[in-house]
Design a protein around this motif. Structure first.
Motif, PDB file in Angstrom:
ATOM      1  N   PHE A  29      34.600  50.607  40.500  1.00  0.00           N
ATOM      2  CA  PHE A  29      34.055  51.659  39.636  1.00  0.00           C
ATOM      3  C   PHE A  29      34.069  51.218  38.171  1.00  0.00           C
ATOM      4  O   PHE A  29      33.103  51.376  37.436  1.00  0.00           O
ATOM      5  N   LEU A  30      35.205  50.623  37.789  1.00  0.00           N
ATOM      6  CA  LEU A  30      35.345  50.137  36.421  1.00  0.00           C
ATOM      7  C   LEU A  30      34.358  49.001  36.158  1.00  0.00           C
ATOM      8  O   LEU A  30      33.716  48.943  35.108  1.00  0.00           O
ATOM      9  N   GLN A  31      34.214  48.117  37.137  1.00  0.00           N
ATOM     10  CA  GLN A  31      33.289  46.986  36.960  1.00  0.00           C
ATOM     11  C   GLN A  31      31.860  47.491  36.778  1.00  0.00           C
ATOM     12  O   GLN A  31      31.094  46.947  35.980  1.00  0.00           O
ATOM     13  N   ILE A  32      31.517  48.524  37.532  1.00  0.00           N
ATOM     14  CA  ILE A  32      30.178  49.104  37.402  1.00  0.00           C
ATOM     15  C   ILE A  32      29.983  49.651  35.992  1.00  0.00           C
ATOM     16  O   ILE A  32      28.966  49.400  35.351  1.00  0.00           O
ATOM     17  N   PHE A  33      31.005  50.354  35.489  1.00  0.00           N
ATOM     18  CA  PHE A  33      30.887  50.926  34.148  1.00  0.00           C
ATOM     19  C   PHE A  33      30.794  49.843  33.080  1.00  0.00           C
ATOM     20  O   PHE A  33      30.068  49.985  32.101  1.00  0.00           O
ATOM     21  N   LEU A  58      18.850  45.386  39.329  1.00  0.00           N
ATOM     22  CA  LEU A  58      19.397  44.042  39.171  1.00  0.00           C
ATOM     23  C   LEU A  58      20.881  44.113  38.806  1.00  0.00           C
ATOM     24  O   LEU A  58      21.715  43.425  39.398  1.00  0.00           O
ATOM     25  N   SER A  59      21.209  44.974  37.845  1.00  0.00           N
ATOM     26  CA  SER A  59      22.606  45.124  37.441  1.00  0.00           C
ATOM     27  C   SER A  59      23.466  45.508  38.633  1.00  0.00           C
ATOM     28  O   SER A  59      24.551  44.965  38.829  1.00  0.00           O
ATOM     29  N   ALA A  82      27.946  53.892  47.060  1.00  0.00           N
ATOM     30  CA  ALA A  82      27.999  55.297  46.642  1.00  0.00           C
ATOM     31  C   ALA A  82      28.451  55.432  45.186  1.00  0.00           C
ATOM     32  O   ALA A  82      28.081  56.370  44.493  1.00  0.00           O
ATOM     33  N   LEU A  83      29.245  54.453  44.728  1.00  0.00           N
ATOM     34  CA  LEU A  83      29.755  54.531  43.355  1.00  0.00           C
ATOM     35  C   LEU A  83      28.633  54.471  42.323  1.00  0.00           C
ATOM     36  O   LEU A  83      28.790  54.933  41.194  1.00  0.00           O
ATOM     37  N   PHE A  84      27.500  53.897  42.721  1.00  0.00           N
ATOM     38  CA  PHE A  84      26.403  53.781  41.766  1.00  0.00           C
ATOM     39  C   PHE A  84      25.784  55.141  41.429  1.00  0.00           C
ATOM     40  O   PHE A  84      24.991  55.237  40.499  1.00  0.00           O
ATOM     41  N   ALA A  85      26.155  56.158  42.178  1.00  0.00           N
ATOM     42  CA  ALA A  85      25.698  57.506  41.851  1.00  0.00           C
ATOM     43  C   ALA A  85      26.119  57.863  40.423  1.00  0.00           C
ATOM     44  O   ALA A  85      25.416  58.558  39.707  1.00  0.00           O
ATOM     45  N   ALA A  86      27.266  57.325  40.019  1.00  0.00           N
ATOM     46  CA  ALA A  86      27.808  57.673  38.709  1.00  0.00           C
ATOM     47  C   ALA A  86      26.978  57.106  37.558  1.00  0.00           C
ATOM     48  O   ALA A  86      27.070  57.578  36.432  1.00  0.00           O
TER      49      ALA A  86
END
Lengths: 244, 445
Positions: free
Chosen positions: B262-266, B283-284, B355-359
């Motif tokens: 989650f942190l890496q996505i942010f 891409l990200s 699913a975390l990409f929903a954020a």
């Protein structure tokens, strides 16, 4: 005297602070079958493994004919092509059939064609009596059969010397005979062999020379008769007394 | 060819005709209803719809009656009419009667007293059943102007009043059909079922979430092959004889495995953006997933490679193979078989982690279901999303079990009777101390 096939000069090997080999000198002539005996921990396997550089000597020299295998910059892989080795635990490649095991290095190391490698593989498997098992995977073979495939695999590389490292120790007693039979035939055919074993019967019958090691040095060597029947050294006497 | 004079006469004549026609048109325009339009309150057909007619009557038009001539296929049998009349800003309270002819589809509004000219009409015809097929329809309207002086009552018509709607999608039709079913009403009377498994919401959510499912799947399918490459590369770096290379791999693996995805996505989606670096979202997302999964796969591969007995490498070496030959032909093929179950597990985890990409606003399965829930106030979309995840994960979970069984069989020999039980018990060939790292991941996520 002709050039020895294997020449070991003042070989030392330490694992950390533990000195396993303390100056081993040994020469093996063409066609000789040299059996190395000794209690466990005496350094016989380490000596054998230094011959094809699976262990790196701490000091001393190991020669295969005119090439020093432990010289800096020596092409170890090239030298190993000419040294066949058979292990106590077979070490067949489990993802390949018996034939595949015998073919792999022929194809990738010697660059033989598929057809040639296959022909030689079948030839070698026939020699060890496993023609009918060529398409079996190692998991489908008995220990004795696996070990014979391992011998065939080494022989297919046309080695100038064969190293046997306690090849029957992991086998059930009834399977030992088949493997020893193959080794005996090999010896009779003139193969140069360096054998670490506990099989005294085999040593007595097949060996041209017996070497007794203890404490990291060669304590006694001579003809099998001399070493077995008239041991000079106390440690040899003691060891032979314990096993027979 | 005619005489030049005759030609001129003809031209003049046609000009005169055109003038008359135009004048008449303007004249009619001046006295007829203006600003007439019809709107509908639904954008799909096949349901009760409210038609709103708005117009202003002409200067000499005291209207006594208005007829709506619904086209064929429209059913106004149960229609109700509301009328609002304004004269300027003043609301007129004219009473009226409505009549409906179900055969012809005519809805009539008859005013008790004539509506003064120049009034604004707002007439709503509610609960007209529309045909399901979408398109542009015309609603002809006729109105009757009161007799004045010598002239008798006159019926005038307003044409060109069009409205349009679409054909409802199939799930909409099914959902409406469900609305009318008795068993659905009974089902929905149970509060839990109504909240989580409402049939109407279910059929609507399935096609709507499908796109999200494809997005999630596509993210993980794009990222995973990259992860395999990256993981293998990192595994070899981690086993390198050169210390800095090894350290680099260790740092990468530990930082990635030691921080939440989650942190890496942010970091990528928000952190990099504030520094001005902006990549396409898709891409990200693929890059973050691949980067994350590579670290886990690296440990899986490393442990897998190191779990191959040293004897295999020695046997290959003693046959003259180089390090890379031994890897390529002896170690890796065996490793692949061993790590396949664990790799599949990692794939399952990664798929769920999309699913975390929903954020961060990637329209994958989770975000779509969230939106659906927010819009409908019903949680059924979450159940549908769960089913979409399970479509992928359950077969893969089964596959892992079968792979483990096969592996146990091949490694312990076909005759070994222990194979099956060991695989079932989860004690695969990989559950040595080397694989604690992987086990820890399963717990921590």
């Amino acid at each position: 005297m002709t050039q020895p096939v294997v020449r070991i000069v003042n070989l030392h090997k330490s694992f950390g602070s533990l000195e396993v080999l303390k100056g081993v000198n040994l020469e093996v002539q063409r066609g000789e079958v040299v059996v190395i005996l000794g209690p466990s921990g005496s350094g016989k396997s380490t000596t054998l493994r230094c011959v094809n550089h699976l262990e790196e000597p701490s000091s001393g020299e190991v020669w295969l004919q005119d090439v020093q295998i432990n010289a800096p910059g020596a092409n170890v892989n090239k030298v190993r092509e000419h040294i066949g080795m058979v292990f106590q635990s077979f070490n067949l490649f489990p993802h390949l059939t018996a034939r595949g095991n015998v073919m792999l290095a022929q194809r990738k190391v010697l660059g033989r064609t598929q057809a040639e490698a296959e022909r030689i593989a079948d030839e070698q498997l026939a020699k060890v009596g496993l023609s009918d098992r060529a398409d079996h995977y190692p998991s489908q073979l008995s220990g004795g059969q696996q070990q014979r495939v391992a011998i065939a695999r080494a022989l297919a590389m046309d080695p100038i010397v064969m190293l046997f490292d306690e090849v029957t120790s992991a086998l059930d007693p009834e399977l030992v005979r088949d493997v020893l039979e193959v080794m005996k035939e090999l010896a009779l055919a003139g193969m140069t062999m360096l054998v670490v074993t506990h099989e005294m019967g085999f040593a007595r019958e097949v060996a041209s020379r017996a070497v007794f090691m203890d404490g990291g040095v060669i304590v006694e060597e001579g003809t099998p008769e001399a070493v077995f029947d008239h041991p000079q050294n106390d440690r040899t006497k003691d060891f032979l007394g314990h096993i027979s | 060819m005619g005489h030049p004079n005759r030609r001129r006469t003809l031209r003049l004549f046609s000009l005169a005709i055109a003038g008359i026609v135009l004048t008449c048109a303007f004249a009619t325009q001046a006295i007829a209803m203006t600003g007439a339009k019809v709107t509908v309150d639904r954008d799909t057909g096949g349901q009760l719809t409210r038609f709103t007619f708005a117009a202003t009557s002409g200067q000499d038009e005291p209207v006594t009656r208005i007829d709506f001539l619904f086209p064929e296929g429209f059913d106004p049998a149960d229609a109700k009419v509301d009328v609002t009349l304004l004269e300027g800003l003043k609301r007129l309270s004219t009473s009226f009667e409505q009549s409906i002819d179900p055969q012809t589809g005519v809805v009539s509004v008859m005013f008790d007293a004539p509506v003064p000219p120049k009034s604004n009409y707002l007439i709503q015809v509610r609960d007209v059943m529309t045909p399901i097929a979408g398109g542009t329809y015309e609603l002809p309207v006729q109105y009757t102007v009161e007799a004045s002086g010598t002239s008798s009552p006159e019926v005038r018509s307003v044409s060109g009043l069009t409205f349009k709607y679409n054909t409802p999608p199939r799930e909409e039709v099914i959902s409406r059909w469900l609305d009318s079913q008795a068993w659905v009403k009974m089902w929905n009377s149970v509060k839990v079922l109504d909240l989580f498994l409402k049939p109407q919401q279910f059929v609507r959510a399935v096609p709507l979430l499908f796109a999200g499912w494809l997005m999630s799947l596509s993210l993980v399918l794009s990222a995973f092959p990259i992860s395999i490459m990256g993981g293998l590369g990192t595994a070899f770096m981690k086993m390198s004889k050169v210390p800095p290379v090894r350290w680099l791999a260790s740092i990468y693996i530990n930082v990635i495995r030691g921080t939440p995805l989650f942190l890496q996505i942010f970091v990528v989606f928000i952190g990099l953006r504030t520094t001005g670096l902006r990549f396409p979202d898709y891409l990200s997302a693929v890059v973050v997933l691949a980067f994350n999964s590579s670290a886990y796969l690296a440990e899986i591969f490393r442990a897998g490679i190191q779990s191959i007995s040293k004897g295999q490498f020695e046997a290959a070496s003693s046959l003259g193979m180089t390090y890379w030959q031994a890897m390529r032909y002896v170690i890796i093929p065996q490793t692949v078989r061993r790590v396949l179950p664990t790799m599949t597990s990692e794939f399952i985890l990664l798929f769920k982690d999309t699913a975390l990409f929903a954020a961060v606003g990637i329209f994958e399965l989770m975000l779509r279901s969230q939106n659906f829930v927010a819009r409908s106030g019903n949680l059924t979309a979450y159940v549908v999303a769960a089913l979409y995840y399970l479509i992928i994960t359950i077969p893969l979970i089964n596959l892992v079990g079968r792979l483990e069984y096969k592996l146990a069989q091949s490694e312990h020999g076909v005759t070994a009777p222990t194979g099956k039980r060991r695989a079932r018990g989860g004690v695969g060939p990989l559950s040595g101390p080397d694989f604690d790292a992987t086990a820890a991941k399963h717990e921590s996520r």
